[in-house]
Design an enzyme around this catalytic site. Structure first.
Site, short mmCIF file in Angstrom:
data_model
loop_
_atom_site.label_atom_id
_atom_site.label_comp_id
_atom_site.label_asym_id
_atom_site.label_seq_id
_atom_site.Cartn_x
_atom_site.Cartn_y
_atom_site.Cartn_z
N GLY A 116 0.81 -1.22 0.00
CA GLY A 116 0.00 0.00 0.00
C GLY A 116 0.83 1.26 0.00
N GLY A 117 0.77 2.01 1.09
CA GLY A 117 1.42 3.30 1.15
C GLY A 117 0.50 4.40 0.64
N TRP A 118 0.99 5.61 0.65
CA TRP A 118 0.17 6.77 0.26
C TRP A 118 -0.39 6.64 -1.15
CZ3 TRP A 118 -2.20 10.58 2.65
CH2 TRP A 118 -2.60 11.70 1.93
N ASP A 154 3.10 -6.28 6.12
CA ASP A 154 2.77 -5.00 6.73
C ASP A 154 1.77 -4.31 5.82
OD1 ASP A 154 3.27 -2.64 8.53
OD2 ASP A 154 4.03 -1.77 6.67
N ASP A 156 -0.17 -0.96 4.82
CA ASP A 156 -0.19 0.50 4.95
C ASP A 156 -1.41 1.05 4.21
OD1 ASP A 156 2.23 0.05 6.12
OD2 ASP A 156 3.27 1.68 5.09
N GLU A 158 -3.84 3.81 3.75
CA GLU A 158 -3.96 5.22 4.09
C GLU A 158 -5.11 5.86 3.31
OE1 GLU A 158 -0.16 7.23 3.91
OE2 GLU A 158 0.91 5.42 4.47
N MET A 236 2.22 6.14 12.85
CA MET A 236 2.91 7.16 12.06
C MET A 236 2.84 8.50 12.81
SD MET A 236 1.94 6.13 8.12
CE MET A 236 0.15 6.02 8.37
N TYR A 238 4.18 11.36 12.91
CA TYR A 238 4.87 12.45 12.21
C TYR A 238 3.91 13.07 11.20
CZ TYR A 238 6.01 7.99 9.85
OH TYR A 238 5.96 6.72 9.33
N ASP A 239 4.37 14.11 10.51
CA ASP A 239 3.54 14.89 9.58
C ASP A 239 2.38 15.58 10.30
OD1 ASP A 239 5.25 13.96 7.68
OD2 ASP A 239 3.82 12.67 6.65
N TRP A 396 10.71 5.98 9.10
CA TRP A 396 10.66 6.21 7.66
C TRP A 396 11.78 7.20 7.34
CZ3 TRP A 396 8.04 4.18 3.61
CH2 TRP A 396 8.16 4.85 2.38
#
Length: 415
Positions: A116-118, A154, A156, A158, A236, A238-239, A396
């Site tokens: 996955g991921g963004w 894993d 992800d 999002e 996560m 952060y951001d 990351w």
């Protein structure tokens, strides 16, 4: 007494030795040419797990996000809805085998595939809502894990219920029932991986990357139920502040700073951890995410303190990675913004926010303000992780480090 959905024997298999903590880092597969898999770049002696980013899931025979801002869509290697798909199977396979080879001499080091991921979360909603696609996802995942000798998966996503990258017209990439479907998907994956693990005489892990804000956690009931099928959750953390905001702000503060105009929103790491604890997630299933990068804000007035903190700015800089506003810790040093002693250079001055436990840089002449993580702030977070009894830290990502300075600091601080 805490209840669990796993047997006592399996719980023992999950446990780390006394005093040991997870040190989990992402490896960005698409950077393999500039940042190849080597013992120097991926230090298996200090990592407990590397997450290989990213695989995708297939839908309608294609993978990748068709949204114009992402602009990647290609045929799947296995054209079944829900099957795993790689950006380029040849180089991804080579990277995975190289990572697995690092396990020789480091038996506690694990290699896990991240999906996955963004950019590639836009099909999870479809997959999780379909019994057939979930079955394809599970079967394909198991096949890939065995093919490359990997240690787990894993996810992800999002984000469940609210896609980070908007859908293109006519597509569905978020549903109100995403959270419950996510629970079902992971539960089915857990059952399959446990059965396969008995055959293969190993433990296959399942982790997720999870948002740190209140919108992601919601009332907490769903994340507590989801956690019962997971080895742990990588938060996560952060951001929290981004360069497109009107004011400068720390993107990974550990604690609240009363001077932050939006402190009431709980945009700091310890608040994120508290959300999960209040939801009933066990401490030993929480891994705190930390960034090996920072963000630059331009046009930031110095303000009363002359340091540009929490001041009005004019967007993100364009001198970071790939001409953007992101700066790996190593890049800050390479550009001379940070000296080898981690002080400011080339017109930048380093400051330390003692409330937030966060460093920042400011160039008064250029009016550039940079929020980032450094060894000092990592030590503060490691201390917090130990004090709270969390499972460890995730970061990351590996290529953002400068000669393993950050990884070395994090690993030593958690031991």
């Amino acid at each position: 007494m805490r209840t669990r959905s796993i047997s006592c024997g399996l719980a023992a298999a999950l446990a780390l030795p006394a005093g040991a903590m997870e040190v989990v880092g992402y490896y960005p597969g698409w950077k393999h040419e500039a940042f190849p898999v080597t013992a120097a770049n991926v230090d298996a002696s200090r990592l407990t797990m590397v997450l290989y980013a990213f695989a995708d899931v297939c839908w309608d025979g294609k993978h990748g996000n068709p949204e114009p801002s992402v602009n990647f869509s290609a045929p799947c290697q296995e054209p079944l809805n829900g099957a795993l798909a790689f950006r380029d199977e040849a180089f991804d396979a080579a990277n995975l085998r190289a990572l697995v080879a690092l396990k020789k001499g480091h038996p506690k080091f694990k290699v896990v595939l991240s999906v996955g991921g963004w950019d590639w979360s836009n099909r999870f909603s479809n997959v999780a809502s379909s019994r057939e696609a979930r079955a394809n996802f599970v079967a394909s995942s198991m096949k890939v894990l065995r093919r490359y000798g990997l240690d787990g998966l894993d996810i992800d996503w999002e984000y469940p219920g609210e896609a980070g990258v908007p859908c293109v017209a006519g597509e569905i990439c978020a549903r109100p029932e995403d959270r419950q479907n996510f629970i079902t998907l992971v539960r089915e994956l857990r059952t399959a991986l446990d059965a396969a693990g008995k055959q293969d005489r190993k433990r296959y892990s399942i982790t997720i990357a999870a948002g740190g804000n209140a919108n992601y956690v919601g009332d907490g009931a769903w994340i507590k139920e989801l956690s019962q099928s997971l080895d742990w959750i990588n938060i996560m953390a952060y951001d929290y502040h981004m360069p497109w905001e009107k004011n400068s702000g720390h993107h990974s503060a550990l604690f609240a700073d009363p001077k932050d105009p939006v402190v009431a929103n709980g945009f700091y790491a310890s608040a994120s951890v508290e959300r999960y604890l209040r939801a009933g997630v066990d401490k030993d299933k929480l891994v705190l995410g930390v960034p090996f990068y920072g963000y630059g804000f331009k046009g930031c007035a110095p303000g009363a303190n002359g340091d540009g903190e929490y001041q009005s700015c004019n967007g993100g800089t364009s001198t970071g990675i790939n001409g953007g506003n992101s700066y790996g810790f190593g890049l800050l040093q390479k550009h001379g913004m940070l000296t080898p002693a981690h002080e400011g250079g080339n017109g930048y001055r380093r400051y330390w926010n003692s409330a937030a436990r966060a460093p920042y840089l400011y160039n008064a002449a250029e009016q550039v303000w940079i929020t980032y993580e450094d060894p000092a702030s990592l030590k503060e977070k490691a201390r917090y992780i130990r004090q709270q009894g969390l499972r460890g830290a995730m970061f990351w990502e590996l290529s953002g480090d400068g000669g393993n300075q950050m990884l070395r600091t994090l690993s030593q601080a958690l031991r």
